[in-house]
Every structure is written in structure tokens, then in C-alpha cells.
Design an enzyme around this catalytic site. Structure first.
Site, PDB file in Angstrom:
ATOM      1  N   LYS A  67      -3.731  64.176  41.867  1.00 51.19           N
ATOM      2  CA  LYS A  67      -3.507  63.525  41.094  1.00 51.19           C
ATOM      3  C   LYS A  67      -2.222  64.012  40.105  1.00 51.19           C
ATOM      4  CE  LYS A  67      -5.570  62.314  36.587  1.00 51.19           C
ATOM      5  NZ  LYS A  67      -6.637  62.625  35.727  1.00 51.19           N
ATOM      6  N   GLY A  81      -9.666  62.043  26.353  1.00 51.50           N
ATOM      7  CA  GLY A  81     -10.431  62.266  25.675  1.00 51.50           C
ATOM      8  C   GLY A  81     -11.116  61.878  24.634  1.00 51.50           C
ATOM      9  N   ALA A 113      -8.071  57.858  31.260  1.00 56.30           N
ATOM     10  CA  ALA A 113      -7.832  58.429  29.677  1.00 56.30           C
ATOM     11  C   ALA A 113      -8.453  57.547  29.568  1.00 56.30           C
ATOM     12  CB  ALA A 113      -6.867  58.779  30.049  1.00 56.30           C
ATOM     13  N   GLY A 114      -9.187  57.432  28.467  1.00 54.86           N
ATOM     14  CA  GLY A 114     -10.151  57.364  27.659  1.00 54.86           C
ATOM     15  C   GLY A 114     -10.876  56.614  27.793  1.00 54.86           C
ATOM     16  N   ASN A 140     -13.423  61.619  32.770  1.00 56.75           N
ATOM     17  CA  ASN A 140     -14.543  62.917  32.762  1.00 56.75           C
ATOM     18  C   ASN A 140     -14.952  63.271  31.724  1.00 56.75           C
ATOM     19  OD1 ASN A 140     -13.264  66.200  33.197  1.00 56.75           O
ATOM     20  ND2 ASN A 140     -15.311  65.251  32.640  1.00 56.75           N
ATOM     21  N   THR A 141     -14.383  62.620  30.368  1.00 57.94           N
ATOM     22  CA  THR A 141     -15.365  63.140  29.011  1.00 57.94           C
ATOM     23  C   THR A 141     -16.075  62.171  28.567  1.00 57.94           C
ATOM     24  OG1 THR A 141     -12.642  64.218  28.236  1.00 57.94           O
ATOM     25  CG2 THR A 141     -14.818  63.797  26.838  1.00 57.94           C
TER      26      THR A 141
END
Length: 256
Positions: free
Chosen positions: A98, A159, A185-186, A207-208
Site C-alpha cells: 500500500k 481517522g 480512509a474516513g 483502521n480507526t
């Protein structure tokens, strides 16, 4: 696998890709990975302490079960990202990487020029590149032309948990791309993941959204189900939207 995700010639059942950061400990990391159903797990190499004594983050990832996806998080130039991918190769990790080259420390938005430059070089060196990029259809096309095996437009800042801020651009990218489009992301909750899949995205990376939940292990399971449901909804083809009501039951031959 009737509907596999195909990346670099390899087939996957799960369309959820998960990260390994921000969990409270390795046990929670292992359990969240398990409950997510993910087959691809991404690890930020620049944030690993490879000299640490005792168990490390890599010990939480069963290499027999998961495809390890090293990422270049924390890199701000093409050269840094390329060196990080070389490190992954030296550690015996997959050629699947990535690519993340950040252009701004506050927003963590990608540097498009540096990302494209790194992608072209890494493809030449035999890496299978998944680049994190803005939701820019032109850049997505250039990354595909550079030989990337997928393109990964952001849904919102890393995040932030804001969900897909610009679904129209994502649709344009999907319309033109001949390689998988993976939202990266997001994503903040299960409905965000479902929306991405309903748009026609081939997978979601997060992830987050999982690790930042009050109960990460339960959220991992929710994300698994949301990605699956969103994919099924996309394949089913939603009903047409109407301005006015349409009765669900027949309006003829009614009993008086």
C-alpha cells in the site's frame, strides 16, 4: 468463491481490508482481526520497532491466515516510500504494497505528484501497488496507467470518521476504472462501509473506524457484515427512487 475480490491475480473472499494500529494491546488486535473476517491486513512499517524485545505487532498477525500488506504510512516523499517498500521486500513480505505519500501533516492528504512518481518506480521494480490517493478521477486514471493493481481514493481525511464526503467523484472513478477501486480512509461506522460498497467499490480499507470504537471487536464484526450487505445490495440493483408513493399491494380486484 462466486464473487471474489481479485488483486494482483490472487482471489479473496473478504472485501474488508483492516489495519493494525491503535488497539489497546495485541490480544485486542488479534480478536478484532478475527471478527472482521478480513484476509488482508495492513501494517505501517515505519511505525514498527523491529529491534524491540518481546512480542511485536507482527506477532499478532498470523502469516498463514492473513495476507500481509505493508504500507508506507509516515512517508512524505517518493524516495521515503520506495525505501520503505524495499524494506518490506527485505523482510520477506509480499510484493503487494500500500503506497501512501503524505503531502500535508495537518490533513494527511496525499501528495499526488510524489505518489504517482513512487508508483511508477515501484511498478518498474515488480511491486504490486495499491496507492492511497485523493478522490480525483484524473489521478486515479494516471495511477491505473502507471500499472497499479488497484486505486484507493479517500472517503474523508484519515481517522476523521466522516464517511464518504464526495460520492459523485467516487462514482466517476468507478465508471472509468478497469482495476479495483478500494475506499481508503474516513470510514467511521458500518453504514459508511455499506454506502461505499453500494456505490460499487470493490473493497473498503479501514483502521480507526474499528480500533477507535468503544468496543473495537464488536465494531469489527459490524464492519464485516456491512461490507457484505453493501456488496449484495450493489449486485442486487436497488429499486428506482420515486417522487410519489407506489402501493405495495395490488390496486385491482379489491374486495368490497
Amino acid at each position: 468463491m462466486a464473487d471474489p475480490l481479485v488483486l494482483a491475480g490472487r482471489h479473496y473472499t473478504s472485501r474488508l481490508i483492516v489495519g493494525t494500529g491503535k488497539y489497546k494491546d495485541l490480544d485486542e488486535t488479534r480478536e478484532a482481526l478475527d471478527r472482521s473476517g478480513a484476509e488482508i491486513v495492513t501494517v505501517a512499517l515505519r511505525r514498527l520497532d523491529l529491534s524491540a524485545q518481546g512480542p511485536s505487532l507482527l506477532d499478532a498477525v498470523d502469516r498463514q491466515r492473513y495476507q500481509l500488506l505493508p504500507n508506507t504510512a509516515g512517508c512524505y516523499t517518493a524516495e521515503e516510500a520506495i525505501r520503505t517498500c524495499h524494506l518490506a521486500r527485505e523482510l520477506g513480505m509480499s510484493e503487494l504494497v500500500k503506497l501512501e505519500v503524505i503531502g500535508d501533516r495537518r490533513t494527511l492528504f496525499p501528495d499526488a505528484e510524489e505518489t504517482l512518481r513512487a508508483a511508477r518506480q515501484l511498478v518498474k521494480e515488480g511491486f504490486a501497488v495499491l496507492p492511497y490517493t485523493n478522490d480525483d478521477p484524473v489521478m486515479a486514471r494516471k495511477l491505473e496507467e502507471a500499472g497499479c493493481v488497484a486505486v484507493m481514493p479517500l472517503a474523508a481525511p484519515i481517522g476523521s470518521g466522516l464517511g464518504i464526503r464526495n460520492p459523485h467523484n467516487v462514482r466517476i472513478i468507478l465508471e472509468a476504472a478497469k482495476i479495483p477501486v478500494i475506499v481508503d480512509a474516513g470510514v467511521g461506522t458500518a453504514s459508511d462501509a455499506a454506502v461505499a460498497m453500494e456505490l460499487g467499490c470493490h473493497a473498503v480499507l479501514m483502521n480507526t473506524g474499528i480500533a477507535g470504537a468503544r468496543h473495537p471487536v464488536l465494531m469489527a464484526e459490524a464492519m464485516r457484515e456491512a461490507v457484505s450487505a453493501g456488496r449484495k445490495a450493489f449486485l442486487s440493483g436497488r429499486m428506482a427512487k420515486r417522487l410519489h408513493a407506489a402501493a405495495s399491494s395490488p390496486e385491482t380486484q379489491l374486495i368490497e
